[in-house]
Design a protein around this motif. Sequence first.
Motif, PDB file in Angstrom:
ATOM      1  N   VAL A  46      -1.154 -38.336 -23.658  1.00 36.11           N
ATOM      2  CA  VAL A  46       0.264 -37.778 -23.593  1.00 36.11           C
ATOM      3  C   VAL A  46       0.530 -37.276 -21.927  1.00 36.11           C
ATOM      4  N   VAL A  47       1.392 -37.813 -21.529  1.00 33.83           N
ATOM      5  CA  VAL A  47       1.574 -37.503 -19.836  1.00 33.83           C
ATOM      6  C   VAL A  47       2.659 -36.481 -19.591  1.00 33.83           C
ATOM      7  N   ARG A  48       3.605 -36.360 -20.575  1.00 31.63           N
ATOM      8  CA  ARG A  48       4.413 -35.126 -20.456  1.00 31.63           C
ATOM      9  C   ARG A  48       5.171 -34.589 -21.725  1.00 31.63           C
ATOM     10  N   VAL A  49       5.283 -33.229 -21.776  1.00 29.93           N
ATOM     11  CA  VAL A  49       5.697 -32.425 -22.931  1.00 29.93           C
ATOM     12  C   VAL A  49       6.905 -31.922 -22.656  1.00 29.93           C
ATOM     13  N   LEU A  50       7.928 -32.246 -23.636  1.00 36.55           N
ATOM     14  CA  LEU A  50       9.223 -31.849 -23.188  1.00 36.55           C
ATOM     15  C   LEU A  50       9.538 -30.706 -24.281  1.00 36.55           C
ATOM     16  N   PRO A  51       9.632 -29.568 -24.073  1.00 38.45           N
ATOM     17  CA  PRO A  51       9.946 -28.457 -25.295  1.00 38.45           C
ATOM     18  C   PRO A  51      11.256 -28.535 -25.623  1.00 38.45           C
ATOM     19  N   GLY A  52      12.020 -28.590 -24.574  1.00 39.25           N
ATOM     20  CA  GLY A  52      13.573 -28.460 -24.799  1.00 39.25           C
ATOM     21  C   GLY A  52      13.984 -29.617 -25.713  1.00 39.25           C
ATOM     22  N   MET A  53      13.136 -30.914 -25.862  1.00 39.41           N
ATOM     23  CA  MET A  53      13.769 -32.068 -26.645  1.00 39.41           C
ATOM     24  C   MET A  53      12.875 -32.068 -27.729  1.00 39.41           C
ATOM     25  N   GLN A  54      11.794 -31.145 -27.880  1.00 37.30           N
ATOM     26  CA  GLN A  54      10.997 -31.306 -29.095  1.00 37.30           C
ATOM     27  C   GLN A  54      10.188 -32.510 -28.983  1.00 37.30           C
ATOM     28  N   ALA A  55       9.608 -33.132 -27.961  1.00 34.43           N
ATOM     29  CA  ALA A  55       9.146 -34.482 -27.958  1.00 34.43           C
ATOM     30  C   ALA A  55       8.232 -34.560 -26.662  1.00 34.43           C
ATOM     31  N   ALA A  56       7.555 -35.721 -26.690  1.00 30.78           N
ATOM     32  CA  ALA A  56       6.699 -36.012 -25.573  1.00 30.78           C
ATOM     33  C   ALA A  56       6.551 -37.313 -25.156  1.00 30.78           C
ATOM     34  N   PHE A  57       6.167 -37.621 -23.844  1.00 33.86           N
ATOM     35  CA  PHE A  57       6.117 -39.102 -23.451  1.00 33.86           C
ATOM     36  C   PHE A  57       4.630 -39.657 -23.582  1.00 33.86           C
ATOM     37  N   VAL A  58       4.326 -40.528 -24.027  1.00 33.71           N
ATOM     38  CA  VAL A  58       2.772 -40.937 -24.192  1.00 33.71           C
ATOM     39  C   VAL A  58       2.495 -42.407 -23.643  1.00 33.71           C
ATOM     40  N   ASN A  59       1.566 -42.292 -22.677  1.00 29.07           N
ATOM     41  CA  ASN A  59       1.153 -43.541 -22.084  1.00 29.07           C
ATOM     42  C   ASN A  59       0.300 -44.532 -23.024  1.00 29.07           C
ATOM     43  N   ILE A  60       0.860 -45.816 -23.384  1.00 30.19           N
ATOM     44  CA  ILE A  60       0.068 -46.608 -24.481  1.00 30.19           C
ATOM     45  C   ILE A  60      -0.076 -47.878 -23.494  1.00 30.19           C
ATOM     46  N   GLY A  61      -0.092 -47.936 -22.347  1.00 30.07           N
ATOM     47  CA  GLY A  61      -0.268 -48.970 -21.719  1.00 30.07           C
ATOM     48  C   GLY A  61       0.636 -49.833 -21.147  1.00 30.07           C
ATOM     49  N   LEU A  62       2.117 -49.425 -21.334  1.00 30.23           N
ATOM     50  CA  LEU A  62       3.103 -50.258 -21.265  1.00 30.23           C
ATOM     51  C   LEU A  62       3.749 -49.895 -19.969  1.00 30.23           C
ATOM     52  N   GLU A  63       4.702 -50.718 -19.504  1.00 32.39           N
ATOM     53  CA  GLU A  63       5.637 -50.617 -18.461  1.00 32.39           C
ATOM     54  C   GLU A  63       6.154 -49.308 -18.297  1.00 32.39           C
ATOM     55  N   ARG A  64       6.722 -48.775 -19.553  1.00 31.72           N
ATOM     56  CA  ARG A  64       7.473 -47.538 -19.584  1.00 31.72           C
ATOM     57  C   ARG A  64       6.581 -46.600 -20.843  1.00 31.72           C
ATOM     58  N   ALA A  65       6.539 -45.292 -20.309  1.00 28.58           N
ATOM     59  CA  ALA A  65       5.902 -44.428 -21.184  1.00 28.58           C
ATOM     60  C   ALA A  65       6.734 -44.472 -22.531  1.00 28.58           C
ATOM     61  N   ALA A  66       6.086 -44.159 -23.596  1.00 33.02           N
ATOM     62  CA  ALA A  66       6.677 -44.256 -25.060  1.00 33.02           C
ATOM     63  C   ALA A  66       7.067 -42.848 -25.220  1.00 33.02           C
ATOM     64  N   PHE A  67       7.748 -42.548 -26.555  1.00 36.33           N
ATOM     65  CA  PHE A  67       8.438 -41.392 -26.888  1.00 36.33           C
ATOM     66  C   PHE A  67       7.915 -40.864 -28.298  1.00 36.33           C
ATOM     67  N   ILE A  68       7.662 -39.736 -28.583  1.00 38.09           N
ATOM     68  CA  ILE A  68       7.229 -39.354 -29.887  1.00 38.09           C
ATOM     69  C   ILE A  68       7.940 -37.853 -30.186  1.00 38.09           C
ATOM     70  N   HIS A  69       8.566 -37.633 -31.143  1.00 38.21           N
ATOM     71  CA  HIS A  69       9.224 -36.691 -31.578  1.00 38.21           C
ATOM     72  C   HIS A  69       8.171 -35.632 -32.334  1.00 38.21           C
ATOM     73  N   ALA A  70       8.477 -34.343 -32.327  1.00 37.02           N
ATOM     74  CA  ALA A  70       7.559 -33.351 -33.098  1.00 37.02           C
ATOM     75  C   ALA A  70       7.701 -33.688 -34.451  1.00 37.02           C
ATOM     76  N   SER A  71       8.637 -34.126 -35.046  1.00 35.50           N
ATOM     77  CA  SER A  71       8.781 -34.405 -36.630  1.00 35.50           C
ATOM     78  C   SER A  71       7.952 -35.709 -36.863  1.00 35.50           C
ATOM     79  N   ASP A  72       7.429 -36.363 -35.853  1.00 37.79           N
ATOM     80  CA  ASP A  72       6.758 -37.956 -36.173  1.00 37.79           C
ATOM     81  C   ASP A  72       5.600 -37.622 -35.985  1.00 37.79           C
ATOM     82  N   ILE A  73       5.041 -36.342 -35.420  1.00 37.44           N
ATOM     83  CA  ILE A  73       3.655 -35.751 -35.595  1.00 37.44           C
ATOM     84  C   ILE A  73       3.477 -35.046 -36.553  1.00 37.44           C
TER      85      ILE A  73
END
Length: 483
Positions: A46-73
């Motif tokens: 996890v590289v960044r947590v965004l409370p306002g969006m209920q989401a986080a950015f996750v580094n999985i080794g790709l060029e761009r960080a991936a996105f995960i929403h709280a409901s998907d956790i």
Amino acid sequence: MNSEILVNVTPMETRVALVENGVAQEMFIERSQARGIVGNIYQGKVVRVLPGMQAAFVNIGLERAAFIHASDISGTTENVPGIAELVREGQTLLVQVVKDPIGNKGARLTTQFSVPSRYLVYMPGTEHVGVSQRIDGDEERERLKETVSRLHQELEIPQGGFILRTAAEGIGEAELRSDMAYLKRLWAALQEKTRGQKPPYIVYEDLPLFLRVARDMVRADVDKIRIDSRETHARTLEFVRKYNPEVEPVFEYYPGERPIFDLFGVEEELERALSRKVDLKSGGYLIFDQTEAMSTIDVNTGGYVGHRNLEETIFKTNLEAVATIVRQLRLRNLGGIIIIDFIDMADAEHRRQVLRMLEKTLERDHAKTKVTGVSELGLVEMTRKRTRESLEQVLTETCPACGGRGRMKTAQTVCYEIFREIMREERAYDNRSYMVLASQAVVDRLLDEESAAVADLEEFIGKPLKFQVESMYQTDQFDVVLL
């Protein structure tokens, strides 16, 4: 329905076409340098947590960080905890990709895992046992659910649920037992792989496209799967004999000299699928426009005048357009919000019939769709699930000349911009003369239609203007050089 699957293999890419009744309906493309990652499992950070969006950015080794929403956790869309309660920056997180990176958007992730086999999908995070909606008959559905529930206990599979895929219809207990044992071993191996390594790294990678065809696309209505590569055909048969030997007769090696996509007209369909305009047999036509926000489809009567009256002509054109629209949605793999602008129909019954035809035709689409009613303006809003890039996104890029606008400034407009730029330069600097570098079309216009205006400008500033053609310049590119 007569269905065939064509597999075209080169060292650079694999292309798969689903052909129904002799016409290409769906297209899948996987390039060796840019394989899709849907279904892959990563140990991320996890590289960044965004409370306002209920989401986080996750580094999985790709060029761009991936996105995960709280409901998907959390696994629920109701009463979702705050994202800060679920993850923190720097945390290691095991995730699965549910959507490929599209455009400027990173991959979409979930922690609700699903791992497929031939007949089943294993979901470690749930106790649910589900059955594909394409399996008809309450008795068969109950038989399958009961068998899987019993085998779940017998095989001592860890906590987790299963979904019975369409291919499981009519399958006996032995095949289901084999699949469940395989998934149990696979999940244990994946868990073992998550220990002792520093993220980000890949834990599980889905099969290459040609093997996913053998696993996912062999259905009762598929008569043949033709593969034009001897090596790929051999590898596919090896896979099939191990996991699904009864379907081996469906696979066929195509040794013909003529390219397989040419023989079945798929190349022509691909070219049409990249065009904005699609002609209808009646003389009408469709216009497709794809943007980042949505895709729009405009229906036009064109040269079709009908045989009775205007309302009947409009109704017939809209009905004909429905089948072509649905096929093009599948072939182009358009997803997200889609607006269809049917020709306005005054008759409410005609609107109802067109909508019913659209819904019925969409039943053959394997992607999940949702359709609203036809408005009085003839507009239909629908959604189609998007998990991978569209055909246009895979095969094309933004036009460097127009920047994706689809329109360019006219030579006349550019000439007037040049005049204004010269006036700006004249007010700011003391120059002896000016050299204008521009495209052939712009220079031709300056020396012809705009020659009087050029003469007036030279007289006004009291300095000569020179013009030079730059062959590499687009119409809206120019430079004014101070001499």
